[in-house]
Design a protein around this motif. Structure first.
Motif, PDB file in Angstrom:
ATOM      1  N   ASP A  25       0.831  -1.175   0.326  1.00  0.00           N
ATOM      2  CA  ASP A  25       0.081   0.050   0.095  1.00  0.00           C
ATOM      3  C   ASP A  25       0.701   1.090   0.003  1.00  0.00           C
ATOM      4  O   ASP A  25       1.734   1.588   1.156  1.00  0.00           O
ATOM      5  CB  ASP A  25      -0.958   0.192   1.085  1.00  0.00           C
ATOM      6  CG  ASP A  25      -2.218   1.108   0.854  1.00  0.00           C
ATOM      7  OD1 ASP A  25      -1.877   2.253   0.505  1.00  0.00           O
ATOM      8  OD2 ASP A  25      -3.120   0.811   1.832  1.00  0.00           O
ATOM      9  N   THR A  26       0.827   1.927  -1.390  1.00  0.00           N
ATOM     10  CA  THR A  26       2.161   2.885  -1.247  1.00  0.00           C
ATOM     11  C   THR A  26       1.465   3.923  -0.827  1.00  0.00           C
ATOM     12  O   THR A  26       2.309   4.662   0.023  1.00  0.00           O
ATOM     13  CB  THR A  26       2.043   3.305  -3.203  1.00  0.00           C
ATOM     14  OG1 THR A  26       0.867   4.010  -3.041  1.00  0.00           O
ATOM     15  CG2 THR A  26       2.595   2.197  -3.814  1.00  0.00           C
ATOM     16  N   ALA A  27       0.226   4.147  -0.259  1.00  0.00           N
ATOM     17  CA  ALA A  27       0.054   5.496   0.890  1.00  0.00           C
ATOM     18  C   ALA A  27       0.410   4.788   2.490  1.00  0.00           C
ATOM     19  O   ALA A  27       0.341   5.954   3.243  1.00  0.00           O
ATOM     20  CB  ALA A  27      -1.721   5.841   0.804  1.00  0.00           C
ATOM     21  N   SER A  28      -0.019   3.910   2.775  1.00  0.00           N
ATOM     22  CA  SER A  28       0.613   3.883   4.979  1.00  0.00           C
ATOM     23  C   SER A  28       2.099   2.950   4.207  1.00  0.00           C
ATOM     24  O   SER A  28       2.128   2.802   5.463  1.00  0.00           O
ATOM     25  CB  SER A  28      -0.556   2.502   4.637  1.00  0.00           C
ATOM     26  OG  SER A  28      -0.321   1.321   4.287  1.00  0.00           O
ATOM     27  N   HIS A  29       2.696   2.776   3.106  1.00  0.00           N
ATOM     28  CA  HIS A  29       3.909   2.108   3.466  1.00  0.00           C
ATOM     29  C   HIS A  29       3.141   0.532   3.835  1.00  0.00           C
ATOM     30  O   HIS A  29       5.011   0.022   3.614  1.00  0.00           O
ATOM     31  CB  HIS A  29       4.889   3.108   3.803  1.00  0.00           C
ATOM     32  CG  HIS A  29       4.823   4.150   3.557  1.00  0.00           C
ATOM     33  ND1 HIS A  29       4.710   5.060   2.106  1.00  0.00           N
ATOM     34  CD2 HIS A  29       4.437   5.303   4.166  1.00  0.00           C
ATOM     35  CE1 HIS A  29       5.130   6.209   2.256  1.00  0.00           C
ATOM     36  NE2 HIS A  29       4.564   6.279   3.586  1.00  0.00           N
ATOM     37  N   GLN A  30       2.916   0.070   4.244  1.00  0.00           N
ATOM     38  CA  GLN A  30       2.771  -1.643   4.952  1.00  0.00           C
ATOM     39  C   GLN A  30       2.377  -2.442   3.912  1.00  0.00           C
ATOM     40  O   GLN A  30       1.593  -2.202   2.657  1.00  0.00           O
ATOM     41  CB  GLN A  30       0.627  -1.424   5.908  1.00  0.00           C
ATOM     42  CG  GLN A  30       1.570  -0.703   6.867  1.00  0.00           C
ATOM     43  CD  GLN A  30       0.065  -0.780   7.552  1.00  0.00           C
ATOM     44  OE1 GLN A  30      -0.828  -1.084   6.959  1.00  0.00           O
ATOM     45  NE2 GLN A  30       0.219  -0.490   9.386  1.00  0.00           N
ATOM     46  N   LEU A  31       2.852  -4.266   3.370  1.00  0.00           N
ATOM     47  CA  LEU A  31       3.137  -4.627   3.463  1.00  0.00           C
ATOM     48  C   LEU A  31       2.042  -5.784   3.262  1.00  0.00           C
ATOM     49  O   LEU A  31       1.380  -5.690   5.129  1.00  0.00           O
ATOM     50  CB  LEU A  31       4.064  -5.578   3.115  1.00  0.00           C
ATOM     51  CG  LEU A  31       5.332  -4.329   2.157  1.00  0.00           C
ATOM     52  CD1 LEU A  31       6.952  -4.960   2.953  1.00  0.00           C
ATOM     53  CD2 LEU A  31       5.174  -4.984   1.149  1.00  0.00           C
ATOM     54  N   LYS A  32       1.635  -5.925   2.935  1.00  0.00           N
ATOM     55  CA  LYS A  32       0.224  -7.554   3.777  1.00  0.00           C
ATOM     56  C   LYS A  32       0.693  -8.532   2.315  1.00  0.00           C
ATOM     57  O   LYS A  32       0.911  -8.934   1.174  1.00  0.00           O
ATOM     58  CB  LYS A  32      -0.960  -7.329   3.081  1.00  0.00           C
ATOM     59  CG  LYS A  32      -2.054  -7.799   3.568  1.00  0.00           C
ATOM     60  CD  LYS A  32      -3.311  -6.867   3.209  1.00  0.00           C
ATOM     61  CE  LYS A  32      -4.305  -8.025   3.954  1.00  0.00           C
ATOM     62  NZ  LYS A  32      -5.705  -8.141   3.326  1.00  0.00           N
ATOM     63  N   LEU A  33       1.244  -9.603   2.968  1.00  0.00           N
ATOM     64  CA  LEU A  33       1.326 -10.683   2.435  1.00  0.00           C
ATOM     65  C   LEU A  33      -0.201 -11.878   1.823  1.00  0.00           C
ATOM     66  O   LEU A  33      -1.521 -12.249   3.297  1.00  0.00           O
ATOM     67  CB  LEU A  33       1.044 -12.348   3.480  1.00  0.00           C
ATOM     68  CG  LEU A  33       1.577 -13.482   3.013  1.00  0.00           C
ATOM     69  CD1 LEU A  33       2.977 -12.756   1.992  1.00  0.00           C
ATOM     70  CD2 LEU A  33       2.418 -14.915   4.503  1.00  0.00           C
ATOM     71  N   ILE A  34      -0.185 -11.701   0.929  1.00  0.00           N
ATOM     72  CA  ILE A  34      -1.887 -12.330   0.073  1.00  0.00           C
ATOM     73  C   ILE A  34      -1.199 -13.384  -0.566  1.00  0.00           C
ATOM     74  O   ILE A  34      -2.920 -14.647  -0.535  1.00  0.00           O
ATOM     75  CB  ILE A  34      -2.564 -11.660  -0.919  1.00  0.00           C
ATOM     76  CG1 ILE A  34      -1.275 -11.170  -2.041  1.00  0.00           C
ATOM     77  CG2 ILE A  34      -2.487 -10.277  -0.623  1.00  0.00           C
ATOM     78  CD1 ILE A  34      -1.829 -10.581  -3.269  1.00  0.00           C
ATOM     79  N   ALA A  35      -0.414 -14.203  -0.597  1.00  0.00           N
ATOM     80  CA  ALA A  35       0.079 -15.658  -1.331  1.00  0.00           C
ATOM     81  C   ALA A  35       1.562 -16.263  -1.003  1.00  0.00           C
ATOM     82  O   ALA A  35       1.977 -15.658  -0.563  1.00  0.00           O
ATOM     83  CB  ALA A  35       0.055 -15.684  -3.174  1.00  0.00           C
ATOM     84  N   LYS A  36       1.429 -17.388  -0.807  1.00  0.00           N
ATOM     85  CA  LYS A  36       2.715 -17.932  -0.893  1.00  0.00           C
ATOM     86  C   LYS A  36       2.318 -19.217  -0.987  1.00  0.00           C
ATOM     87  O   LYS A  36       1.909 -19.745  -1.759  1.00  0.00           O
ATOM     88  CB  LYS A  36       3.025 -17.610   0.338  1.00  0.00           C
ATOM     89  CG  LYS A  36       1.988 -18.867   1.718  1.00  0.00           C
ATOM     90  CD  LYS A  36       2.226 -18.590   2.896  1.00  0.00           C
ATOM     91  CE  LYS A  36       1.970 -19.782   4.310  1.00  0.00           C
ATOM     92  NZ  LYS A  36       1.882 -18.932   5.401  1.00  0.00           N
ATOM     93  N   THR A  37       3.883 -20.299  -1.747  1.00  0.00           N
ATOM     94  CA  THR A  37       4.546 -21.750  -2.333  1.00  0.00           C
ATOM     95  C   THR A  37       4.831 -22.250  -1.365  1.00  0.00           C
ATOM     96  O   THR A  37       5.643 -21.748  -2.423  1.00  0.00           O
ATOM     97  CB  THR A  37       3.853 -21.392  -3.502  1.00  0.00           C
ATOM     98  OG1 THR A  37       3.343 -22.737  -4.575  1.00  0.00           O
ATOM     99  CG2 THR A  37       4.703 -20.694  -4.777  1.00  0.00           C
TER     100      THR A  37
END
Length: 341
Positions: A24-36
């Protein structure tokens, strides 16, 4: 605005190794949405602009019972990864993969194998090996340069060029249009014992090449004049009297004004401004983790993968002024070693 960020890592067989986060470029936060967990040790990734496939190495010394590593093709759709194909690289510890979307070719750098594996991408993303090139020689550092170590392949003036840490050279190849094989045309010699690791071609001045050297933590600036290459600058990525450290990644801002390099050991990012044809060191900042192996420069962010502290750090970046500042955002991620978008 949200941007998908893909992470490659060192991951044992059967454990998660490729991750997708949204930034999120506004809040600078990373959120994990997928992994393998489909690929073992997927240490380096690249993404196709044509079909959306993700290509990654499997950095191992054994693949399906034979010596060497692997290279995989993954499809990513609706937050799900599926395996399209996986093939042997015929060389140990593949550590980098280069895609040519125009020719549907893929080039894998085998570090321990000291070789380049070349594949043609067939229909539906299947890989067909079409060439294999082995390097020869050694360097003065007996511990690290006992043999060739191909670390990276990139394009210089349309040629496929391989940075070989073991022999202090960038070896350049044409691709034969008739049989789709690599033809060696010349070497760009780098100072002995420096251990050239990665390079980039300036997007501001296509005659300039910036090569980062792992063993001496330097950037070598090379100027191309036709078929001739001349070193015009060598500059350290470290402050004076620093601790033992090894340079890793080198990247350029989208507007070509700034060059960044990472230091593993000193655990920092060095920021340079391109002044004409030379680099000027602006500052060296803490990477907010241990052993920063790779990083990604976006329009207004820099994402740093800190391998040994198992984290990803988010920085804001102004490509007009060079301002590079930590946002306070750190995301846990096990052994991250590659960041792409």
């Amino acid at each position: 605005m949200n941007i998908d960020i893909f992470i490659g890592s060192y991951a044992e067989k059967g454990t998660d190794g490729i991750y997708c986060y949204t930034l999120d470029t506004a809040s600078h936060q990373l959120k994990l949405i997928a992994k393998t967990n489909l690929v073992e040790n997927p240490s380096y990734l690249t993404k196709s602009g044509d079909n959306g496939f993700i290509y990654c190495v499997s950095e191992t010394n054994e693949f399906e019972g034979s010596e060497g590593g692997g290279v995989a093709v993954l499809n990513y759709e609706k937050e799900q990864f599926t395996l399209v194909d996986i093939a042997a690289t015929k060389g140990s510890a593949p550590c980098h993969v280069l895609l040519d979307d125009n020719k549907n070719n893929l080039y894998v750098s085998n570090y321990s194998g000291g070789s380049i594996a070349m594949y043609h991408i067939e229909d539906q993303g299947k890989l067909q090996m079409c060439d294999y090139v082995l390097h020869y020689g050694c360097g003065p550092n007996k511990d690290r340069q006992e043999a060739p170590h191909v670390h990276f392949c990139g394009f210089i003036d349309g040629k496929v060029c391989a940075a070989d840490l073991g022999i202090d050279a960038i070896k350049c190849y044409d691709v034969n249009a008739n049989d789709n094989k690599l033809v060696h045309v010349q070497d760009i010699e780098i100072y002995k014992g420096t251990g050239v690791r990665h390079f980039i071609v300036s997007n501001k001045n296509r005659d300039l090449i910036f090569a980062v050297c792992e063993l001496t933590s330097e950037i070598i600036v090379i100027k191309q004049n036709g078929e001739n290459f001349e070193v015009i600058q060598r500059t350290s990525t470290l402050p004076e009297q620093s601790t033992e450290s090894y340079a890793a990644a080198i990247k350029q801002s989208r507007n070509g004004k700034y060059i960044l390099a990472s230091n593993r050991g000193h655990d920092s990012i060095a920021l340079y401004e391109l002044m004409g044809e030379k680099l000027k060191l602006i500052k060296i900042i803490d990477s907010k983790g241990k052993y920063p192996r790779d990083f990604l420069i976006l329009k207004d962010h820099v994402i740093v993968a800190n391998q040994d502290s198992d984290n990803i750090a988010v920085f804001t970046f102004d490509e007009n002024t060079g301002a590079l500042d930590f946002t306070g955002q750190i995301e846990e991620c096990k052994k991250p070693v590659c960041v792409i978008s």
